[in-house]
Design an enzyme around this catalytic site. Structure first.
Site, short mmCIF file in Angstrom:
data_model
loop_
_atom_site.label_atom_id
_atom_site.label_comp_id
_atom_site.label_asym_id
_atom_site.label_seq_id
_atom_site.Cartn_x
_atom_site.Cartn_y
_atom_site.Cartn_z
N ASP A 292 -21.63 -6.31 6.36
CA ASP A 292 -20.35 -5.82 6.42
C ASP A 292 -19.51 -6.94 6.44
OD1 ASP A 292 -18.05 -3.99 6.36
OD2 ASP A 292 -19.05 -2.79 7.91
C1 BGC Z 1 -16.19 -1.53 6.21
C2 BGC Z 1 -17.13 -1.13 4.94
C3 BGC Z 1 -16.63 -1.68 3.77
C4 BGC Z 1 -16.24 -3.29 3.78
C5 BGC Z 1 -15.57 -3.72 2.47
C6 BGC Z 1 -15.47 -2.75 6.09
O1 BGC Z 1 -14.25 -3.11 6.82
O2 BGC Z 1 -16.58 -1.33 7.31
O3 BGC Z 1 -17.64 0.12 5.08
O4 BGC Z 1 -17.52 -1.49 2.74
O5 BGC Z 1 -15.28 -3.25 4.81
O6 BGC Z 1 -14.47 -3.15 2.31
#
Ligand code: BGC
Length: 738
Positions: free
Chosen positions: A280
């Site tokens: 993440d």
């Molecule tokens: C989120 C993810 C997301 C990623 C990219 C993170 O803050 O938890 O779900 O895919 O950002 O934007």
């Protein structure tokens, strides 16, 4: 973890970037002579062939990626604002990885005037209990992903609804591992049918947002295997996503992206999954993550440093990380690129057809909206309801959607300021362009008035003057925050006052997850519309007027009071936070999941608590009668029973099969379900085969699943708390591989 956008929310200036720029067509860059061009070879063989040609620099460039939205210097021309970008290797014909959020459509990610279509929330999709609907939604957003120039979609959220307050419940698929895993798997298959890599996320135990970057989820191995891990296992085995995203939090001490047990032992070894694990955004804390099983550092701008570049080179030089593991990391990425059609030339996806895509969204909404209460058949609205008072919930503006990285903003959306306390980087409170008010007006035979609900006396007067009052209420939820488990006091008061003024009051809810409803006894009807997507207003109106017979069923339990929940508030909500800190930052703290695998209805059954609305619950405008339950046992449990539509109109019933008690232990579990559409008076027999792992218990000593020999009590019914037909069945002893 730091704030998602360390440099301030939108404080960085990026030049206008072309939207919809096509992904460089690998076919053009790829001489025929490359042996890995041969589509007759397996993805593994093709990945190995390319890998053999790559320099160390090329390999390392593939295992860490940028966040175009905050990238400095600005991304190369043609790279649009989005979640992720990793340059390809043109000399080898390898495409860029262009990554977009996510589950409910191609997210706006700061782009203005984007024209993506928005599906309803995950909670609504789960309420359909229908894998075909999930597949169709996945195929639609997968197609748009390609049409918008991306080839990886960061969708596939399958964290369980352990707590109604989780601000991201709306992105997920409810509290049950079989339901959530099955629908996530179908959505992933839909997306990947469009030559796009799909992810499953957030692996694992990212079940609350409060302190998500620092909390340590504590839960036993068997409990995890039988709940949160099982949801991922089913999603991954049935969907075969090209990628899995590890989460922000820790699990039993180790960060989710640095956790050898969940990443390497379970995901890659036990399940034999061959894709790549991406982090993440901002979830990598050291280069040790590579040895633990993380294959790619995403959104490197959000990490303390780019761990998978210089530190990784040093780790290789010192022998801390083996060259074989680096090759494994790269091979996994390449394999998915080949397996899901990112490298081979594929037919162009054609131009975007938002209206056609919106119809997919509307069909999902119509299948998933749940009718929770319908006293005296207040719904569907009778033809003699001449005067209708519509009150509150911005019903004149649109339908609410959830915030955060998943935010899709279809053209025509209305964006109101973000609520106080919400993350600084969210786009605002976004109303999708399908206002219920005009859709109601279009169908009503008489006068329809509207009151915003801000002026209580005016709302009461409107309700008094009408034959029926429809109160729209809403609760905005978002990534990076958790939310109250009740509506705001103002909205609760509005419901009560309107209901006091008009005995035919119907409440329509637009919310992310389960809510307490202290006002329930005062109203005649309740429609759970969740966040119903870009055609939600139409779908709501069609259900209110009976053009659609509601068939949605709750994918999560609604508690009668907070005391019934394992946790009524997010753990860590009261911890001291430095001024101005991101809501997901701060000091580490544990979250003990003492309920173990008994999440949701399992917990209610164990405690003997009577929920307000049980898991699986939902009403129809018709009625169904269940016949006797026939079962066969031995090595597999199958059940069949006749279902009859005893009402006046066609309807869809979702027949659910539950375990009540096995020889080893009593834990209520959904074993399977069947959906059947019946005309008035029609009877059909449905068959359900129980998913074997739901009959089994995880056996840590044996490192596998055990089905104990003996008697299993099961029941079929319309929800987890209403056995309509029961049976006992003998099963043989069996062990199942992990
Ligand atoms: C989120 C993810 C997301 C990623 C990219 C993170 O803050 O938890 O779900 O895919 O950002 O934007």
């Amino acid at each position: 973890m730091k704030s998602r956008f360390p440099g301030g929310p939108f404080g960085f200036a990026l030049g206008a970037l072309a939207l919809g720029a096509a992904v460089a067509t690998p076919a053009q860059a790829q001489p025929q002579s490359f042996p890995w061009r041969d589509p007759g070879l397996s993805p593994d063989a093709r990945a190995d062939l390319v890998l053999g040609q790559m320099t160390q620099d090329e390999k390392i460039a593939l295992i860490h990626g940028n966040f175009p939205r905050v990238m400095k210097p600005a991304p190369p021309p043609g790279v649009v604002l989005s979640a992720g970008f990793i340059a390809g290797v043109p000399r080898l014909g390898l495409p860029d990885l262009r990554e977009s959020d996510a589950s409910l459509g191609v997210a706006a990610a700061g782009r203005k005037d984007d024209d993506a279509a928005a599906l309803p929330s995950g909670m609504l999709l789960a309420s359909t209990w229908n894998a075909d609907v999930a597949f169709a939604g996945g195929a639609m957003i997968g197609k748009e992903t390609r049409q918008k120039g991306f080839n990886v979609l960061l969708n596939g959220g399958v964290n369980l609804t352990r707590d109604p307050f989780n601000g991201r419940n709306f992105e997920y698929l409810g509290e049950d591992p079989l339901l959530a895993g099955t629908l996530a798997g179908a959505a992933i298959r839909g997306i990947q049918s469009q030559h796009v890599v799909s992810t499953a996320k957030h692996y694992l135990m990212n079940d609350q947002e409060t302190g998500r970057g620092v909390y340590d989820a504590r839960i036993g191995e068997a409990a995890m295997r039988e709940s949160d891990l099982l949801a991922f296992e089913i999603a991954i085995k049935t969907g075969q996503p090209g990628s899995v995203m590890c989460a922000y939090n820790r699990i039993n001490g180790a960060y989710a992206c640095e956790n050898p047990h969940t990443l390497t032992d379970v995901l890659k070894t036990d399940w034999g999954w061959k894709g790549w694990v991406m982090s993440d955004w901002g979830a990598v804390h050291s280069v040790d993550a590579a040895a633990a099983g993380l294959d790619q550092e995403s959104g490197q701008e959000l990490d303390r440093q780019v761990f998978f570049d210089q530190p990784l080179r040093l780790a290789l030089a010192s022998g801390k990380l083996t060259p074989a593991r680096l090759d494994d990391m790269v091979r996994r990425i390449l394999r998915s690129e080949f397996a899901f059609g990112l490298v081979d030339p594929v037919p162009a996806p054609g131009p975007l057809d938002v209206q056609a895509d919106a119809r997919v969204s509307q069909a999902a909404a119509e299948a998933g909206i749940v009718l929770l209460k319908n006293d005296g058949n207040v719904l569907p609205l009778a033809a003699n309801a001449k005067r209708i008072a519509v009150i509150g919930g911005h019903a004149d503006l649109g339908v609410l959607s959830g915030g955060g990285s998943s935010q899709v903003i279809p053209l025509g959306s209305q964006v109101l300021p973000r609520p106080p306390g919400s993350p600084e980087w969210v786009e605002g409170t976004v109303y999708h362009p399908s206002a219920p008010l005009p859709a109601i007006k279009a169908r009503a035979q008489g006068e329809v008035t509207f009151q915003s609900g801000q002026n209580l006396p005016a709302a009461i007067a409107a309700a008094k003057a009408a034959d029926v009052a429809i109160v729209f209420v809403e609760q905005w939820a978002s990534e990076a925050i958790d939310v109250p488990i009740r509506l705001s006091p103002e909205q609760e008061a509005l419901i009560e006052q309107v209901a006091a003024a008009n005995p035919r009051t119907i409440v329509v809810l637009e919310n992310g997850g389960p809510l307490l409803m202290p006002w329930l006894g005062k109203v005649k009807g309740v429609v759970e519309a969740w966040y119903p997507g870009m055609r939600g207003g139409e779908a709501i109106a069609r259900i209110l007027f009976g053009e659609i017979n509601p068939s949605g069923r709750l994918p999560a339990t609604f508690a009668a009071d907070a005391g019934q929940l394992p946790r009524a508030r997010p753990v860590g909500a009261d911890r001291p936070q430095p001024a101005g800190a991101a809501p997901d930052a701060g000091a580490a703290f544990p979250v003990d999941y003492a309920e173990g695998s008994s999440a949701g209805y399992r917990w209610f059954a164990e405690k003997g608590s009577k929920p307000l609305f049980p898991f699986g619950y939902g009403l129809s405008y018709t009625r169904f009668r269940y016949g006797a339950l026939q079962t066969t046992g031995g090595r597999a449990l199958t059940a069949s029973l006749a279902v009859t539509n005893t009402g006046q109109r066609e309807g869809v019933e979702t027949v659910q099969l539950y375990l009540k008690k096995g020889p080893a232990r009593a834990q209520r579990r959904l074993l399977g379900w069947a959906q059947v559409k019946l005309k008035p008076g029609e009877t059909r027999t449905v068959q359900i085969t129980a998913e074997p792992k739901l009959l089994a218990d995880w056996n840590d000593g044996a490192h596998g699943w055990t089905i104990a020999q003996g008697r299993y009590d099961v029941f079929a019914g319309p929800n987890a708390e209403s056995p309509a037909a029961s049976a006992a069945v003998q099963l043989d002893a069996q062990t199942l591989a992990p």
